[in-house]
Every structure is written in structure tokens, then in C-alpha cells.
Design an enzyme around this catalytic site. Structure first.
Site, PDB file in Angstrom:
ATOM      1  N   GLU A   1     -14.445   8.889  56.044  1.00 25.22           N
ATOM      2  CA  GLU A   1     -14.668   9.854  54.969  1.00 25.22           C
ATOM      3  C   GLU A   1     -13.357  10.227  54.288  1.00 25.22           C
ATOM      4  O   GLU A   1     -13.313  10.480  53.091  1.00 25.22           O
ATOM      5  CB  GLU A   1     -15.340  11.109  55.539  1.00 25.22           C
ATOM      6  CG  GLU A   1     -15.812  12.049  54.447  1.00 25.22           C
ATOM      7  CD  GLU A   1     -16.733  13.127  54.973  1.00 25.22           C
ATOM      8  OE1 GLU A   1     -16.571  13.525  56.140  1.00 25.22           O
ATOM      9  OE2 GLU A   1     -17.603  13.573  54.209  1.00 25.22           O
TER      10      GLU A   1
ATOM     11  N   THR B   1     -20.648  20.516  57.569  1.00 26.46           N
ATOM     12  CA  THR B   1     -20.218  21.858  57.179  1.00 26.46           C
ATOM     13  C   THR B   1     -21.261  22.921  57.528  1.00 26.46           C
ATOM     14  O   THR B   1     -22.454  22.684  57.427  1.00 26.46           O
ATOM     15  CB  THR B   1     -19.958  21.878  55.663  1.00 26.46           C
ATOM     16  OG1 THR B   1     -19.044  20.846  55.362  1.00 26.46           O
ATOM     17  CG2 THR B   1     -19.392  23.211  55.218  1.00 26.46           C
TER      18      THR B   1
END
Lengths: 370, 409, 370, 409
Positions: free
Chosen positions: D257, D135
Site C-alpha cells: 500500500e 482505519t
């Protein structure tokens, strides 16, 4: 660990799938839905010939003695229809009760004909004070020598309009006993109930004579043991139904155009369908874990109760979200979705509503003394 | 704040007048049918008679101007009227009439004086009943995508097309609709709004079986129809709001339909259900069980919020407050809480909630109807998805421009 | 019927809004959040000068005797912060209790200083066996002549770290009585609790001497009457908080770009915000209806309970959906959203959790005998 | 079907080996810290020691090939390993290590032999710990919109940019990330995937306070960091999967994930919580109240479905079943049911669930952590919205082309 279906089960799935697609297409199901007793002789003959009524029954009584999981695979496919009729009532619930509670000679007399579909057994437990615990059975069987006499009302009995034989719970000296009674015996009247419901009946017993030889050995405990495997098989039917609603909704999301694109491109429509697939998989996996435990002879109680809570809720809510996807067309009878909507309501309470099984879970998890 | 005025002297007098009126003016033989969309012909006719009697007083559409046959009553008196008729077990209007509920405010906002003089008095006096024709097989949520076409020919427009999910039983005198008048124009600029007499040649009405036909093939609730137009000649003077201005005209009735006008009072079934749960049946009452009590409380709370949204919108509409997302918020909630409450009721009373049965069904089959309505009410007047689309635009989620609410008076 | 705020209320709303924006900006609130007692002397002085502590108190005791709705408008704006501190504890709950349960001389002695903010009253009801019904008060006050002696623990007392005076519920001869005690009295220790919680304390009473003159007239019933108006005022705070979360989320939906457009263009993000505004309006209108009934002297019980259930749930869930909208940035302390998340949890059970008020609704709706 | 094999002889023997091993090999002084993201340095070092000991057995990453330091164990033995370590109150790996959980399968699928030989053994043996860097402030849900840039310069790539919400406490030896290597190329064709030693000059790590700092300014759980790259020279040999092929490489770790690898066993806190509710405290047990029992049952049911989705995915991944939407379905459910269960627990135990307190907090503060994690777990590894996006694409809602699941072994 192996979560796949075995070869027998894949075969059952394929054969049943073919049957549902070929013999129970939407128009057939819409026609059945208008019958007071949603089964025809023709269709029943085919079902009987396929040997489905004997799957729960050991070979010595003319059945094929399949595992519970095998049987569930069959009902999962039937739920896709949803195919109505007394298959579950006779071939699963009543068969299981006779196996648990019947005497040796009763098993020998009744099970072979049940297994071939020659006779159709339907179990009548619930009454006006509706519920699935022992205290809800209030009908009394009056002893007359070695025979009995029954009067009273059984209410919300599933699929009795097709029955040849009834298995009826009634009290003898305060204890719940089980009796086999000819569905056509004098004093019995069976009336289908109308409404947002399918195949459900009222049975009035007016001074019905029952032979002592038709009283089963077991009582309420035997019924509860017999219901243990029947419940997740009913759950498998609901899981299959969720699968059909899912497929229908995905297909509609691709075909139906609004605002110049397939409606499935809109996130809101996607989310309705994601709810459906989540319900489908929740119902399916809780159900098969319970079946695995039962087949393996392990304590399955928490899994059985969980499966019933989840699948009753899932079928109901999957229909709701199916209607959100379909909007107007979904409530048009001819489209077929409402067959599921009605069936999801009909089966919600059958063999115990979520509230009933949540309460049972309180005991199974030892939250309250047994 | 004041959520429900005590009657002042004048209002108390009005309440008395309404009560007295009802003693003599509710036609003999009118039954409290639970399914008002599926009345017997006799009951329908009695309700039309009640409508005419209310209309003669200006009470059928009590907020409409007096000059067009309405009552022009202040909001407090309208509330009293709804309360008193409601106490008798009926509502205003006492039958399905999209003419008064939605077309009348639309004509009032967009119609010419001639339109108002011609269309409104028969509606307000209950002399005619009117259906709404919007959805088409290919145009549901995407209402602006309708395909029914109106071609100008002399003093008439010639209509061709098909509308679905229309009306209820026993026909109508008028219908209103949006149709394409300029196939080449841009979206939203190609539509016109018409009032259409239903006796014109070329109109065919066929019934549509909705959820769910009963066991013996009898129709269930939500009786709707398909309406076909085959070269139907509609006089041009029946076009309201100007040619190709139909989408703007529609904003008014869409606002009403999307909940912008609100509603006063509870769903009657909530209180009836709670009372039913308190009653003893064979020595057992539903409220004897703690689980049931908990669910009744949930259902009550759920219903209160819906009631308050409805009341807020009612107040906003009839006192001309600035409105935004509130109409669709209420409509969305009414739909979802209707379904939710129906499922809570089902959970509480079990399969009894599913049956239509003289002997066994509680509350005269009202629960069975409510179960089905939980589903059938999800899409009419815009789906829950579309209500959210409207809310997002009015709030300005993800955008700084904020869509305005449609004008409803 | 008139659902608008009157002129006084609009003025209160504007003044409080200005105060929150100017004196309690995000940085101030983030600083307050790190204090064991989340209020500063400076801020308290300003609040006291604005006269807010006297709004519930009649003029004869130095207050301004506003309506409950007036007071709620103030707290709705404070909730937007959320502004922490003992304003509600002293100016609403304790003031209401003293008015209901205090003797004439107690009112005369205490209320004027409470109204000016010179003294800060905090009410301590709950204990280790946490709950808001009479049976949860177990602490015992031992009579010594005309005086009393208290020992025990009050737990989860809101905002006691700022108190000058405590109102404490304890049992005398089995009955619940209420006592005023100096917060600095010998034997009292007040300890802020750490965690996902704001301004909540443990108070230990170790052999604390209380004068008989500080025992209030009323007991548990008086407390319950006093809580009736306090509850919807607390609800108004929560409604205001929902409003702030709504505004923050709408603004973020416009500013934050992902996939080349404002995230608010995605229906899923829109739906999170639609949930928030639905919670906001549910909390707000149930609250103001309850306040209207209280101000009008009508039976408000069902409305008060409904408002508390709805607003506790709404604030909690509005935060959850706020976090769905904000994702990563929402859990960064400096962004400020978590001040609400923590406060929504802190106030969820204060004056009774939803479960408590649902149970009370069962009685208020006559589902069980009173 | 078979949801959990009974041990056969060989498996029973393996279980015995694991149990015996644990008797001596779990380092003295290791505590059952509830917040494994925020360990003390001492506890972190002890857990790293346990990691190295597990790694020496091939048990730290037991499904990885032996030649790279894994255990190459069959699925049944992996389950036994997880069960037995879980019984001792720890998990595998016993600390946060995105290198083993996600980078190792990625390198296995996309790396060259040289990459595998160089990167995998230190990971599998527990010699290094690795963070994931994905991110950025402007690229959250839209991961493909990252702006951190890597410019080729001789044998190195020079990195500049910023990554947020990274790792936990106590640093890392490596990190892996996707960065832009061709600013002019199309979306999804402009990224490359790197393994980066964290001791390179120009890397700065600063802590980021997440929900929620405690009362005294102490950091709470979910300790995360911001990582800045200022002209960091990363050797070109650390690029895995080819230049501008990073998005494809990422499909593997994203699949892991997003739940594609599943998980075996319950959340321990569920059973601990239920047992806690049964215990008597001052003569009262939480299960004495019917409302509490009902909520515990709800919570139990909620947790069972999540457990089954996790188990199904575990089985699918390690028996190479065809996968579709299941990874994101489980991830979505885990997030939402985590929040839901935390709120049910809060509802049941009241404010006790909110406090970190030696004297009063139940289950050693585990409930307080679980309350916060209900919120903080909603977004990492893709938000609930993005999980739904993936489900819709994989199912083919509104489209006939169906997106394939990422390859994970």
C-alpha cells in the site's frame, strides 16, 4: 527491463569511488578550491592514467569507446567530491564535439592526445549576452584567405584556465562555425572569475589568428548533437553530488546532538533530508533514463531536457536543504559543504539553465511548432 | 487602517531637518559597500563616525529614551528617519552593532538604573560598538545548552569557554552573552546574562571563514569570529537581571532577534534589481523576455508579503500591541523568502549573479553577496526549524497553554 | 501608521461574526451547499435587514456609503463560514459597476432597491472562451432601433441563480457595453453547474430583448474601474476563510490524539498549520494594504493585483494544508472542511486568476509598456 | 540499464495473444468510466465479468503463482499485459479489489498452505471481490491503536468494533483486517489478521459521503463505507499468520500500500490532458499561450519523476532487489505530485476543471474527478506525514539502526 548497473559500470563506480576517497579527500578539494584553475598537474596525471579522458572516444582514436551510461557512472562518482577540473570539458563535451564536427584528420590528430590527457580541450560557446541557443553566439571570425581572425569575448567558460586547446564558436558569414585554437595563442587571455563560482573564466580574443585547417566541419547543429549526450553526463555529476550531500546530512543527523538527542530525531530535520533524497533520486533516474535512450539510439530529447531541468534544480535545492540540516557548521568553509553549494550554482546554467530546457521541452512535446 | 501616514506639518518639518542634516553630516568618502559585514577599516571608521554624529542627535537609536541618549521619537518620525537615511543608501545603525539593536532593549527591560546609566548612553551615542555572543560549538539551536561557565570569585565572575559565529570585522568594545552560573541547577535556571568589556585579559578573538572564501583565498562575506574566554575576570556589576535569571533576560533580545521588532521598508535590493532588469544592456533588457518578467513578478510578490510582515511587527512593537507568533513568522519568512528571492534572481540573470567582478558583476557585486546571504542568513538568530518551534508554541498547536512573546520595551 | 481596525470596523466584525455563528452554523451551510442556488429567502431577508447590501452605496441612493475597508471587514467575516450567496455579486461587484457606469437615472432606479436587498444584481462577464480581459467578451448585442437583442452564452457566472437582475457585458459595434436585463426575461435560462464548484452558473441568452434605457453609460473601462475595489473585498472573504481553516486546524491539532498524544505535538502537523497561518496573514495584509490605498485615493493597482494573486493562492493552499492536518475526517462532507475546499476552487479564478493578475502586475510595475 | 525492453520474439507473440484476446473478451457495453470507485451496478458487473475472464487466463493477478490461479508471468510479460489492457482504457484489476492487490501477497507470505489453497484461487480467478478494513475513528495514522476486538470463543473469534473509509460501491465478498486479540499485550504484539466473509451475521455496511456531494445531493467520488461488527463470529481458521502476530502480517500489505510494489506506466490523464491542451476549441488552443505551455511543461516534468519512481519500485519488487525507503518515497511523491498536478491543470484550464457537465466538462469529467482526488488521495494508505516517518526510519535519519522494508513476495 533492468535498472541495475552492469559489471563494467560497477567496476567504474568502485574505482572512481576509491579515487575520490583517496586522492580527492576534503582537504585536497578545499586546497583545489583556492586555485584560480582548480586542478593540479599531479592529479591530472593520475586522472589521465586512469584512462578517463578516453572513455567517450572510439578505439580507433585511442579511446575505449564506452557507452554514455558507463561514462555517466564515472561522473556520478566525481560529483560526489565534488571533484573540480576540466575532465568533463575535455573528455566529454569537447570529445563529443570533435566526434560530431571534426574532419577525419582532425579526429586523427586531436582525439588520441585528448584521450591520453596530453591535451586538454575546452569548449567556449557563451558570451556577454549569456545563453545556449544559436542566437547567443555573436563573435565573428573574419576570413583572411583560407584562414581566420577572431576578436571578442567568451564569458562564463567552464574550466578554460587548464586548457591547452580551445574549441570556439564564432560566426562566419552569419553561420556559426567551430574552431580549434591554441589556448596559448597570441591575443588570447584567460581570466578566472571570482565569486560564488568555481572554475569559470572570461576569455578575451584580441585579433587571434586561426588556421583554416583548424575549422571544424560542423557548426551549430553539430554542437547541439554533441551536447545531447554531454548533458545527461553532466546531470550524473549533479546526481552524485546530491548523493554526497545526502550522506553528509544523514551522518550529521545522527552525530549532532541538541536538546539531548540526535537532531535527526526531529521531524523537521528529517523532512529536510527527505527533500534531499527525493532530489537525489529525481536527478538520478531522469538522468539514467535519458542515457539509456541515447545508448539505445532512441529519440532522447524529452528525457535529456527533463534530466537537465531536474538535476540543475535538484543539486541547488539539495544544497539548500543540506544547509538547513547543518545550520552554522554548514557555512564554515572547512566543513566542506559549501564546495557543493558553490558547485551547484556554478553548474546550474552550464549547457543550459532549466528555463532553457523547459523551452526546449515545449518543442520536444510538440506544444509549439518545431 | 493606515499603512504609511502622509506627513503632517510637524513630520514634514522633521523630514526636512533630517535631509538637511544629512547634507553635511554624512562623512566624506563613505562608500555604499554592499557587504556591511566586511568593511575596509577606513570605511568602518567612517561609519562609526556617522554613528557618533547620529548618536549625538539621538538618532542612532531613535526609539530609546532620551535620558539614555536615545531620541524617544514617535513611530512616524522613526519611520521618516529610516526612510531618509535609507534614501542615502545607508541604514541605522550604519554598521553591525548588536549592542544597540538587541542589548539596549534588554538592559532597558531587565537592567538596574545603574546598568542603564552606565551601559546605555555610550551605546546610544555610538561611542562603543558591541557584539553578541551566544552560539557555542555544542549549543546552536539548543541555546540553553551553553557550556561557557562563570564562577563567582570575590567581586568578579571568572569566565571560561568558547563562543562561535560572533560579530563581524574590526573588533568590538563590548560583548554580551549568557553563560552558566549554576552548573547544578535545572535547565533555564542555571544561566546569567553579562555585559563584557572586550579588552579584559584572557579574551582571544580568531576569525572564522564562512561561505565563501574567494578564488584567491580572500575572505568573503559574513566575516565571523570565534571568541575564547580563558579565566576572564568580569566584574559582578556587569551581571544584568540577577544571577541565574539569564534565560528570562534573553527572552527580550531573542524576541528582537526573532523578528519581534519588525522592520520598516523594503529590502533595497529588490527595487534595485527590478530597475536593473529594465535597463537596456547592448540593446537587450532582461524584461524583454516573458519568462523573466514572470519571474520578476513572482519575486516582487514574494518581497511584498515579507515587507508587510515586517511592517506589521514594527507597528505592533512600537505601539505595544499584544504579540504572539508574529516575530518568528516574519523571521522565518525573511529567511526563506531571502533564499527564494536570491534563487529567482539567479534564475533570471544567470551566472552574472555569482561573480564579484569590476567589469561584469551587476549592481556592484550586490547580487553575488545576496546569493551567499540567501544561505548564510538561514541559521543566525535561530534556524528556520526553531522559528517554527516558537510559532507552534505561541499559537498553541497541539496544546492549550500558549507561550507568551518576550517583552521588548 | 495605524494597522488596527477602527471602531466602526470592530463593530462590523463583531456583528457579522455573530451572524455567521448563529445564522450560518455548519449544518445550515451544509444544507445551503446542496441547493442549486445556495441561498434561502429567510437568510436573504436577514442579510438584507442588516443593511449589508447598501454598504458600498452612497446615502443619496439609500446606502450607508462605507469605506472599502469597512465593507472588506464584513466579507472577511462572511468568508469564515464560508457563507455562500449573491451578497458579493450584488452588493459589491454590481453596486460598484452601477456606480461607475450607470446613468443618473439608472442609479436612482436601481441602487435603492439593490441596497435594501429587494433586487439582486448579478454581473455576467465571462463566456466559453473563459477570461477576464476585454477580448474575452465576445457576445454581441444587435441594435434594433434604440433597443438591443442579445444571443449567446455566459459561462461560469457566480451566483446568478439568485439574481433578479443581470448586468451583462456584450459588444455593440465592436465595443463592450453593459446592459441590465431582467433575470426572468424571455429567452434567458440560468443553469447551475454541478461539480467541485459552488453557486456557479451557465446563462443562455436566446434572442433576448433589451431596452435601450437599460444600457449603461460605461463600457469595459468602467467595469475595470469598478472591479478595482471589488477585488480586494473578494480577497478579504478569502482571508477570512483562511482564518476559519486555521482555527479549525489548530483546534483539531489539540483534540485529535494519535500515538498517545495530540497530533499537534508532531512537528509535521505543526508545519502544516504554520503554512496555513502564513497563507492567512499573507492574504490578509496584502488585502488591507490595497484597501487602504483605494480608500486613500492612491494608485492601488500593484497592491490590488498582488492581493488577488496572494489570496487566491492562499485560500487554495490553506485548504490543502487543512486537509493534511485532518486526513480522513477532513474529506467527510459532514465535517465541513470541504465547504472551504470547494469554495477555494470556485473563487480562485473569479475576477481573474493569479495568472491574469501576474500579467497585470507586469504592466503595473512597468516591465512592459502599458 | 534498460528502462523498457523491446519485445523479443516470445514477448512479441505474447503481446499478440493479449491483443487478440481483448478483441473478443472485453464484455460488450463496458464504458470508460472516469470514476472507477463509483461505478453503476451494471458497469460494476461488467467489470467483474472481465475480471473473471482475465482470472481464467491467470491474467487478473499475473504475478501470482499458477497453482493459486495466478499467471506466474515474467516481469516483461506483466508489463505487456498492463500496457495492452491500459491501451484499451482499463487497468488490472478492472475494479477495486484490495483482496488481490494487497491480501493475496500477504497470504502468500504469511498464510498456511491451507490458507493459500482456500483464499487465493477465488481471488486470482476474480470469483470474489475483497475490501480492506483498517482505519477506525480513533486509529488513522496510528493504525496499531485499533480498538476493534476479537474474543476467542470455541472455534470462532467474536468481533466487535467499527471500521471507516472502507471499500467502494456495490459490496464485497470478503474483507480483511487487523483487530485486537490480546487487550493486555504490548502495542504491536496484541493484534491478529483475519480474512472475513462479508455475509456473516452482525456485519453492517453504511455509506460515507466524502468530498464532495454534488449539487443535487448525488454522491461524488471516493464512495466509501463504514463497517460495523456486532458480535460477528469469524471461524478461527480465518486467522492468518498466527494469533497476536497481526502487526507483522500487516507489514506486507502496508509495504504494498505504501508504494513498495511500484507501478508501471504513466497516469493516463497526463497524456490525455496534454493532448487536450493541443486541440483547437473555437480556433483557440490552450498551448497558444506561453504561460500555459510553461505550466504544461512543469506538469510533464513533475509526472515523469513520479513515473520513474513507480517504475523503479516495480522493478525492485519483481526482481527482488533490496528495498528501503523507496516504497514510501513513491507513495509520498504520488500523493503530493497528484495534488500538484491537479492544481496545475486547474490553473491552466480554469473553472472548466471543476465541473461535471455533459456540455462543458473536458475529458468526460475526468478533470473534475482528478481535482477532488488530489485531496482525497492525500491520506489513504498512510498520510504524507506517515510516509515521511517511514522514510526517516528506513534511511536511519538520526539513528544508526535502520528499519527493514516489509517482505512482499
Amino acid at each position: 527491463m533492468d535498472l541495475s548497473l552492469n559489471e563494467t559500470q560497477l567496476l567504474i563506480k568502485e574505482m572512481t569511488g576509491d579515487f575520490v576517497r583517496n586522492d580527492c579527500d576534503k582537504d585536497t578539494l578545499l586546497d583545489l578550491d583556492l586555485l584560480p584553475a582548480p586542478m593540479t598537474d599531479d592529479l591530472w596525471r593520475k586522472i589521465a592514467e586512469l584512462g578517463w579522458m578516453g572513455m567517450m572516444i572510439p578505439e580507433e582514436y585511442g579511446g575505449t569507446g564506452n557507452s554514455y551510461t558507463d561514462v555517466a557512472v564515472l561522473y556520478e562518482e566525481l560529483g560526489r567530491g565534488p571533484v573540480p577540473g576540466p575532465m568533463f570539458a575535455s573528455g566529454v563535451l569537447s570529445a563529443s564535439i570533435i566526434l560530431e564536427a571534426g574532419t577525419a584528420s582532425q579526429k586523427k590528430d586531436w582525439l588520441p592526445e585528448l584521450a591520453t590527457g596530453t591535451r586538454v580541450f575546452v569548449t567556449a560557446i557563451t558570451e556577454a549576452q549569456y545563453g545556449w541557443t544559436e542566437r547567443h553566439v555573436q563573435m565573428i571570425a573574419v576570413a583572411k584567405g583560407s584562414d581566420y581572425n577572431l576578436s571578442g569575448v567568451k564569458l562564463f567558460v567552464q574550466d578554460a584556465a587548464n586548457a591547452t586547446d580551445l574549441l570556439v564558436a564564432a560566426r562566419v558569414d552569419g553561420e556559426v562555425a567551430l574552431f580549434r585554437i591554441d589556448a596559448k595563442a597570441s591575443g588570447i587571455s584567460i581570466r578566472p572569475l571570482d565569486g560564488f563560482i568555481s572554475g569559470t573564466t572570461e576569455i578575451i580574443f584580441d585579433n587571434v589568428a586561426v588556421s583554416g585547417a583548424d575549422r571544424l566541419n560542423g557548426g551549430w547543429d553539430a554542437f547541439e548533437r554533441a551536447a545531447q549526450p554531454a548533458i545527461p553526463i553532466l546531470c550524473a555529476y549533479k546526481a552524485g553530488a546530491c548523493g554526497a550531500i545526502f550522506d553528509l546530512s544523514v551522518e550529521y543527523s545522527r552525530e549532532r546532538q541538541q536538546f539531548g538527542q540526535p537532531i535527526g530525531r526531529f521531524q523537521r530535520v528529517q523532512d529536510h533530508i527527505i527533500h534531499i533524497v527525493n532530489y537525489l533520486d529525481s536527478a538520478r533516474w531522469t538522468t539514467y533514463e535519458a542515457l539509456w535512450k541515447l545508448d539505445a539510439g532512441m529519440d532522447a530529447a524529452p528525457c535529456v531536457h527533463t534530466a537537465k531541468v531536474v538535476s540543475s534544480d535538484s543539486y541547488l535545492r539539495a544544497c539548500d536543504f543540506g544547509h538547513e540540516v547543518h545550520a552554522g557548521i554548514g557555512v564554515v568553509r572547512e566543513y566542506g559543504l559549501t564546495l557543493h553549494t558553490k558547485m551547484s550554482r556554478t553548474l546550474f546554467h552550464h549547457l543550459g539553465a532549466p528555463t532553457h530546457h523547459r523551452k526546449a521541452l515545449e518543442r520536444a512535446l510538440n506544444l509549439i511548432p518545431a | 487602517m493606515d499603512f504609511a501616514s502622509e506627513d503632517n506639518e510637524e513630520q514634514a518639518a522633521f523630514r526636512e531637518v533630517v535631509r538637511e542634516w544629512m547634507q553635511t553630516k554624512i562623512p566624506d568618502g563613505m562608500e555604499h559597500t554592499v557587504d556591511t559585514g566586511d568593511l575596509t577599516l577606513e570605511q568602518y571608521q567612517l561609519r562609526r563616525e556617522l554613528g557618533r554624529r547620529l548618536g549625538a542627535q539621538g538618532w542612532l537609536y531613535p526609539t530609546m529614551p532620551k535620558k539614555y541618549g536615545g531620541g524617544e521619537l514617535p513611530v512616524e518620525n522613526v519611520v521618516i528617519l529610516h526612510e531618509e537615511i535609507g534614501r542615502a543608501g545607508f541604514s541605522i545603525p550604519p554598521y553591525y552593532d548588536a549592542g544597540g539593536r538587541m542589548a539596549a532593549p534588554t538592559i532597558l527591560v531587565w537592567g538596574s538604573e545603574e546598568h542603564k546609566d552606565r551601559f546605555l548612553p555610550p551605546i546610544c551615542k555610538g561611542l562603543v560598538r558591541t557584539w553578541q555572543l551566544l552560539t557555542e560549538p555544542g549549543a546552536g539551536s539548543d541555546l540553553a545548552g551553553v557550556k561557557t561557565i562563570a564562577r563567582r570569585d570575590g567581586d568578579d565572575y571568572v569566565l571560561n569557554g568558547q563562543k562561535v559565529y560572533v560579530g563581524s570585522s574590526h573588533g568590538a568594545d563590548f560583548s554580551w552573552t549568557v553563560v552558566v552560573t549554576d552548573p547544578d541547577a535545572k535547565r533555564h535556571e542555571n544561566l546569567s546574562w553579562f555585559m563584557i568589556p572586550m579588552d579584559l585579559p584572557g579574551i582571544t578573538v580568531t576569525p572564522l571563514d564562512l561561505l565563501t572564501a574567494g578564488g584567491e583565498g580572500g575572505t568573503g562575506s559574513g566575516v565571523k569570529n570565534t571568541v575564547f574566554f580563558d579565566d576572564v575576570r568580569v566584574p559582578a556589576e556587569n551581571l544584568v537581571g540577577g544571577e541565574n535569571n539569564g534565560w528570562k533576560v534573553a527572552t527580550t533580545h531573542l524576541e528582537v532577534e526573532h523578528g519581534g521588532a519588525g522592520r520598516f521598508g523594503d529590502r533595497a535590493i529588490i527595487n534595485e534589481f527590478i530597475e536593473f532588469c529594465k535597463e537596456s544592456h547592448n540593446g537587450h533588457a532582461i524584461v524583454d523576455s516573458q519568462e523573466s518578467r514572470e519571474k520578476i513578478v513572482d519575486l516582487y510578490i514574494e518581497s511584498q508579503v515579507t515587507r508587510l510582515f515586517a511592517m506589521r511587527n514594527y507597528w505592533m512593537a512600537y505601539t505595544d500591541q499584544p504579540r504572539s507568533y508574529e516575530g518568528s513568522q516574519y523571521s522565518l519568512r525573511r529567511k526563506l523568502s531571502g533564499l527564494d528571492i536570491s534563487e529567482k534572481m539567479f534564475d533570471i540573470v544567470g551566472p552574472y549573479a555569482l561573480i564579484k567582478d569590476e567589469k561584469w558583476a551587476p549592481l556592484k557585486n550586490a547580487l553575488e553577496l545576496f546569493q551567499r546571504e540567501g544561505i548564510t542568513a538561514l541559521h543566525p538568530g535561530a534556524t528556520t526549524d526553531i522559528q517554527r518551534v516558537i510559532m507552534a508554541r505561541r499559537i498553541g498547536i497541539g496544546r492549550r497553554e500558549v507561550e507568551k512573546a518576550g517583552k521588548i520595551r
